[in-house]
Design a protein around this motif. Structure first.
Motif, PDB file in Angstrom:
ATOM      1  N   ARG A 120       0.827  -1.206   0.000  1.00  0.00           N
ATOM      2  CA  ARG A 120       0.000   0.000   0.000  1.00  0.00           C
ATOM      3  C   ARG A 120       0.861   1.255   0.000  1.00  0.00           C
ATOM      4  O   ARG A 120       0.422   2.309  -0.454  1.00  0.00           O
ATOM      5  N   ARG A 121       2.062   1.157   0.504  1.00  0.00           N
ATOM      6  CA  ARG A 121       2.965   2.307   0.538  1.00  0.00           C
ATOM      7  C   ARG A 121       3.983   2.275  -0.595  1.00  0.00           C
ATOM      8  O   ARG A 121       4.916   3.080  -0.625  1.00  0.00           O
ATOM      9  N   GLN A 145       1.846   4.306   9.567  1.00  0.00           N
ATOM     10  CA  GLN A 145       1.677   4.270   8.114  1.00  0.00           C
ATOM     11  C   GLN A 145       0.335   4.865   7.688  1.00  0.00           C
ATOM     12  O   GLN A 145      -0.068   4.703   6.536  1.00  0.00           O
ATOM     13  N   ASP A 146      -0.340   5.552   8.609  1.00  0.00           N
ATOM     14  CA  ASP A 146      -1.672   6.129   8.344  1.00  0.00           C
ATOM     15  C   ASP A 146      -2.675   5.060   7.929  1.00  0.00           C
ATOM     16  O   ASP A 146      -3.486   5.258   7.021  1.00  0.00           O
ATOM     17  N   MET A 147      -2.608   3.914   8.590  1.00  0.00           N
ATOM     18  CA  MET A 147      -3.502   2.799   8.268  1.00  0.00           C
ATOM     19  C   MET A 147      -4.197   2.270   9.513  1.00  0.00           C
ATOM     20  O   MET A 147      -4.468   1.073   9.622  1.00  0.00           O
ATOM     21  N   ALA A 148      -4.502   3.138  10.459  1.00  0.00           N
ATOM     22  CA  ALA A 148      -5.160   2.693  11.682  1.00  0.00           C
ATOM     23  C   ALA A 148      -6.518   2.084  11.359  1.00  0.00           C
ATOM     24  O   ALA A 148      -7.073   2.277  10.269  1.00  0.00           O
ATOM     25  N   ARG A 156      -8.744  -0.952   2.241  1.00  0.00           N
ATOM     26  CA  ARG A 156      -8.260  -1.469   0.944  1.00  0.00           C
ATOM     27  C   ARG A 156      -7.491  -2.770   1.126  1.00  0.00           C
ATOM     28  O   ARG A 156      -7.556  -3.660   0.273  1.00  0.00           O
ATOM     29  N   ILE A 157      -6.747  -2.875   2.225  1.00  0.00           N
ATOM     30  CA  ILE A 157      -6.057  -4.137   2.500  1.00  0.00           C
ATOM     31  C   ILE A 157      -7.073  -5.251   2.710  1.00  0.00           C
ATOM     32  O   ILE A 157      -6.892  -6.386   2.238  1.00  0.00           O
ATOM     33  N   LYS A 158      -8.166  -4.955   3.383  1.00  0.00           N
ATOM     34  CA  LYS A 158      -9.217  -5.952   3.598  1.00  0.00           C
ATOM     35  C   LYS A 158      -9.860  -6.360   2.275  1.00  0.00           C
ATOM     36  O   LYS A 158     -10.126  -7.544   2.044  1.00  0.00           O
ATOM     37  N   THR A 207      -9.548  -0.831  -6.540  1.00  0.00           N
ATOM     38  CA  THR A 207      -8.964  -0.233  -5.330  1.00  0.00           C
ATOM     39  C   THR A 207      -7.487   0.039  -5.508  1.00  0.00           C
ATOM     40  O   THR A 207      -6.894   0.712  -4.686  1.00  0.00           O
ATOM     41  N   HIS A 208      -6.865  -0.492  -6.544  1.00  0.00           N
ATOM     42  CA  HIS A 208      -5.410  -0.356  -6.681  1.00  0.00           C
ATOM     43  C   HIS A 208      -5.054   0.817  -7.573  1.00  0.00           C
ATOM     44  O   HIS A 208      -5.815   1.228  -8.414  1.00  0.00           O
TER      45      HIS A 208
END
Length: 208
Positions: A120-121, A145-148, A156-158, A207-208
């Motif tokens: 994601r980064r 990483q601003d992904m709390a 998006r990871i989900k 989402t990518h």
């Protein structure tokens, strides 16, 4: 012909041996105490130079944490398919993934999350691997990483994890947010699926 009798001394020695053997046979056997094994502290591996994350604290997202555990099960049962997923879709070096799983003590679910965060980064998988501190768990790294939990990027990871499960043909249960993203899958009986779905594929790719 003269028969030489055994000496009294020899008879006495034989008697002592017989009595000693009889005593040992009736005595309880006490096993020798094994040498105490050194306790491996949490976060370390018994393999020199290898870091072993303990069971890491959660991400703050109950759904994602539940599937981290399920990824552990899949990754141990189907090691080759799991590593292939990391290499092909998360740009993880195969040698690094195998080394961390075999000798670094990494759980498949934690390694998957590390590679997903890094992707994601726009960074290699090692980016999150090197920053992960098992003593504090995932939440601090995700926040850095601003992904709390609840953030768009963690969501998006989900969503990407849904795509991973489709490639594995592994059933998955969608939470409320993912049901909104994948309405066709949400209408599936029991909210579970195993077959690829073109609508879901398009939603994930978007989402990518």
């Amino acid at each position: 012909m003269t028969i030489e009798r055994p000496s009294l001394r020899r008879n006495a020695l034989l008697a002592c041996v017989v009595l000693a053997a009889a005593g040992l046979a009736g005595a309880p056997v006490v096993p020798a105490s094994p040498q105490a094994q050194p306790r491996v502290p949490a976060g370390q591996s018994s393999t020199p130079g290898a870091e072993m994350p303990a069971t890491a604290a959660g991400t703050g997202d109950p759904w994602l944490d539940a599937y981290r555990d399920d990824i552990d099960t899949y990754g141990r049962q189907y090691r080759a398919a799991f590593v292939d997923e990391l290499v092909r879709y998360y740009a993880a070096p195969r040698a690094m993934a195998v080394e961390l799983l075999d000798n670094g003590g990494w759980r498949p679910g934690d390694l998957y999350l590390a590679c997903a965060i890094s992707q994601r980064r726009g960074r290699p998988c090692r980016h999150a691997v090197e920053r992960f501190d098992p003593s504090v768990g995932w939440a601090p790294l995700l926040e850095s990483q601003d992904m709390a939990a609840g953030s768009p990027d963690l969501h998006r990871i989900k969503r990407a994890l849904v795509a991973t499960y489709r490639r594995w043909a592994r059933p998955i249960l969608l939470d409320a947010g993912l049901q909104a993203d994948f309405p066709d899958l949400a209408r599936d009986p029991g909210n579970r699926f195993v077959a690829p779905d073109a609508t879901a594929e398009a939603a994930v790719d978007g989402t990518h």
